[in-house]
Motif scaffolding. Structure first.
Motif, PDB file in Angstrom:
ATOM      1  N   UNK A  39      11.300  16.247  18.634  1.00 53.25           N
ATOM      2  CA  UNK A  39      12.657  16.807  18.488  1.00 53.25           C
ATOM      3  C   UNK A  39      12.551  18.195  17.848  1.00 53.25           C
ATOM      4  N   UNK A  40      13.507  19.052  18.183  1.00 56.28           N
ATOM      5  CA  UNK A  40      13.440  20.435  17.711  1.00 56.28           C
ATOM      6  C   UNK A  40      14.159  20.554  16.370  1.00 56.28           C
ATOM      7  N   UNK A  41      13.424  20.942  15.332  1.00 59.90           N
ATOM      8  CA  UNK A  41      14.017  21.099  14.008  1.00 59.90           C
ATOM      9  C   UNK A  41      13.971  22.581  13.637  1.00 59.90           C
ATOM     10  N   UNK A  42      15.131  23.144  13.366  1.00 59.91           N
ATOM     11  CA  UNK A  42      15.191  24.563  12.968  1.00 59.91           C
ATOM     12  C   UNK A  42      15.458  24.654  11.474  1.00 59.91           C
ATOM     13  N   UNK A  43      14.732  25.547  10.814  1.00 58.48           N
ATOM     14  CA  UNK A  43      14.924  25.765   9.367  1.00 58.48           C
ATOM     15  C   UNK A  43      15.293  27.225   9.162  1.00 58.48           C
ATOM     16  N   UNK A  44      16.371  27.447   8.415  1.00 60.99           N
ATOM     17  CA  UNK A  44      16.775  28.830   8.106  1.00 60.99           C
ATOM     18  C   UNK A  44      16.215  29.175   6.730  1.00 60.99           C
ATOM     19  N   UNK A  45      15.258  30.101   6.674  1.00 68.40           N
ATOM     20  CA  UNK A  45      14.724  30.577   5.405  1.00 68.40           C
ATOM     21  C   UNK A  45      13.332  30.055   5.103  1.00 68.40           C
TER      22      UNK A  45
END
Ligand SMILES: Cc1cc2nc3c(=O)[nH]c(=O)nc-3n(C[C@H](O)[C@H](O)[C@H](O)COP(=O)(O)OP(=O)(O)OC[C@H]3O[C@@H](n4cnc5c(N)ncnc54)[C@H](O)[C@@H]3O)c2cc1C
Length: 413
Positions: free
Chosen positions: A13-19
């Motif tokens: 699954x695609x997990x995006x993290x900001x920062x």
């Protein structure tokens, strides 16, 4: 990082993290082990916010600032680690830990780091903020990220979204009730809104009249550095303006963090007028700042409206930070009306308020990290909103909590 298998819970699954601050990087490391494909977006460079205070010594030792997984990853890569009980500076934390960890992450084919890439806004594919309320279909619409990188703007998608973008880009203002003081904004960046590296900025500060505003440990750190500067530049005069009417710092009985106790004691000694060259003015806020030739005329006012005018050359504002809530304003996030942090966590922090020792905190568990928006989490210092008590040790616990939620949920959606 461990070997992955199709049995792992993230299952591509695609997990995006900001920062890519400490918590974003640690979260990426853990998520890769859980089998996610991780995209880490960083507006500047990894650790950019810590870099602004790289000259400052942490008050927590290495043992509280790094995860067991991070330590194991670096040991496997042959990186020599400082002893647990040592206390690093911001620069040492970056050089000896965060940067090598990012290098290790980059070797993982399921990881992408987008540096110099700012996330401008987030929403859901084909769903407005008010659509699909409490409807499981909402979780099946991927997150939509509008990002701006070296190649221009684009939209990216993700299945899980983590906002670990911190608060340091949004310093609080100096005036009454958290507003800017009259004339403050017109100073166009002249106010120093960080803990200055006093040695590096010697030309700017030595022999000057400096106003320090704020009554947290950041202000105490700045005051400590300025009083040291006075030893070689005794003409330097410091005024310290702060809100508290009594002693500004709680000195924690038997504090296990000597650096914190030292700062608290210094702050209280200055407030009692025991440190020469520093003029403490308690119970005030900055009402007005006017530029007059080379000087700044500052009006300090107390709650009764009594004012006092001083003339200074420099102003250092160490008055805290607040989160940028606009970044996720198109998502269904329930924010606390007082702290601007996510509501459930804010309520649990409020319930445990009154304990002066932030070290005594622990994560309040996975449930408080949930938002009305499915699969969206705010982690790290931003999760505390305006509450300044966040510690890396809490952020590391939050990562475990979120991964527990995500891996438990697998198969339900
Ligand atoms: C002076 C100081 C001393 C501290 N000392 C301690 C200590 O001793 N012990 C302790 O446990 N904690 C300490 N803290 C508190 C806390 O641990 C740190 O603030 C820590 O850096 C928080 O990590 P973070 O990953 O949550 O956020 P940050 O370090 O703030 O990282 C956020 C990252 O997000 C990036 N970013 C922001 N907006 C965007 C966007 N829109 N798109 C993409 N990227 C974005 C930023 O560039 C940054 O790299 C201290 C904090 C300060 C300010």
């Amino acid at each position: 990082m461990n070997q992955k298998s199709s049995e792992e819970q993230g299952r591509g699954r695609r997990l995006a993290i900001i920062g890519a601050g400490p918590i974003g990087v640690e979260c990426a490391l853990r998520a890769l082990d859980e089998g996610f494909n991780v995209a880490l977006y960083e507006a500047k460079m990894p650790g950019a916010h810590v870099r602004t205070w790289s000259h400052v010594t942490f008050f927590s030792p290495w043992s509280l600032n790094r995860s067991a997984r991070g330590v194991a990853t670096l040991q496997a890569a042959g990186v020599e680690l400082a002893p647990d009980e040592d206390v690093p500076t911001g620069a040492q934390y970056l050089d000896a830990y965060l940067e090598p960890l990012v290098e290790a992450l980059k070797r993982d084919t399921h990881f992408q780091l987008f540096e110099q890439t700012r996330v401008l806004g987030v929403s859901r594919v084909r769903a407005l903020k008010g659509d699909l309320l409490a409807n499981p279909k909402r979780a099946r619409r991927p997150f939509l990220l509008r990002v701006s990188g070296p190649e221009g703007e684009r939209f990216d998608e993700a299945d899980v979204l983590i906002d670990a973008s911190g608060v340091l880009e949004n310093p609080n203002r100096l005036g009454p009730g958290g507003l800017a003081a009259i004339g403050e904004e017109a100073l166009n960046g002249e106010v120093i809104r960080a803990i200055p590296d006093v040695e590096a900025q010697r030309d700017r500060l030595a022999g000057k009249r400096v106003l320090v505003v704020g009554h947290g440990h950041s202000a105490a750190t700045t005051l400590g550095a300025l009083t040291e500067l006075r030893e070689s530049a005794p003409q330097t005069h410091i005024t310290w303006a702060y809100r508290a009417e009594d002693e500004p710092f709680v000195e924690i009985e038997g504090d296990t963090l000597p650096q914190r106790l030292r700062l608290s004691r210094l702050g209280n000694a200055i407030a009692r007028g025991e440190v020469s060259g520093v003029d403490p003015v308690g119970g005030v806020f900055v009402e007005r700042i006017t530029r007059e030739d080379c000087a700044l005329r500052v009006v300090l006012a107390d709650e009764q409206g009594t004012t006092r005018e001083i003339e200074v050359d420099r102003i250092i504002a160490n008055v805290g930070y607040h989160p940028d809530t606009s970044l996720t304003s198109e998502l269904q996030v329930h924010l606390c009306y007082a702290s601007d942090g996510p509501m459930k966590l804010a309520a649990s922090l409020l319930a445990s308020a009154g304990n002066a020792d932030c070290l005594a905190q622990s994560s309040a568990g996975p449930e408080v990290l949930k938002n009305p928006e499915p699969e969206f989490f705010v982690l790290g210092t931003k999760s505390y909103g305006r509450n300044p008590n966040f510690l890396l040790k809490i952020g590391l616990e939050q990562i475990d909590d979120v991964m527990t939620l995500l891996t438990q949920k697998e198969g339900d959606v």
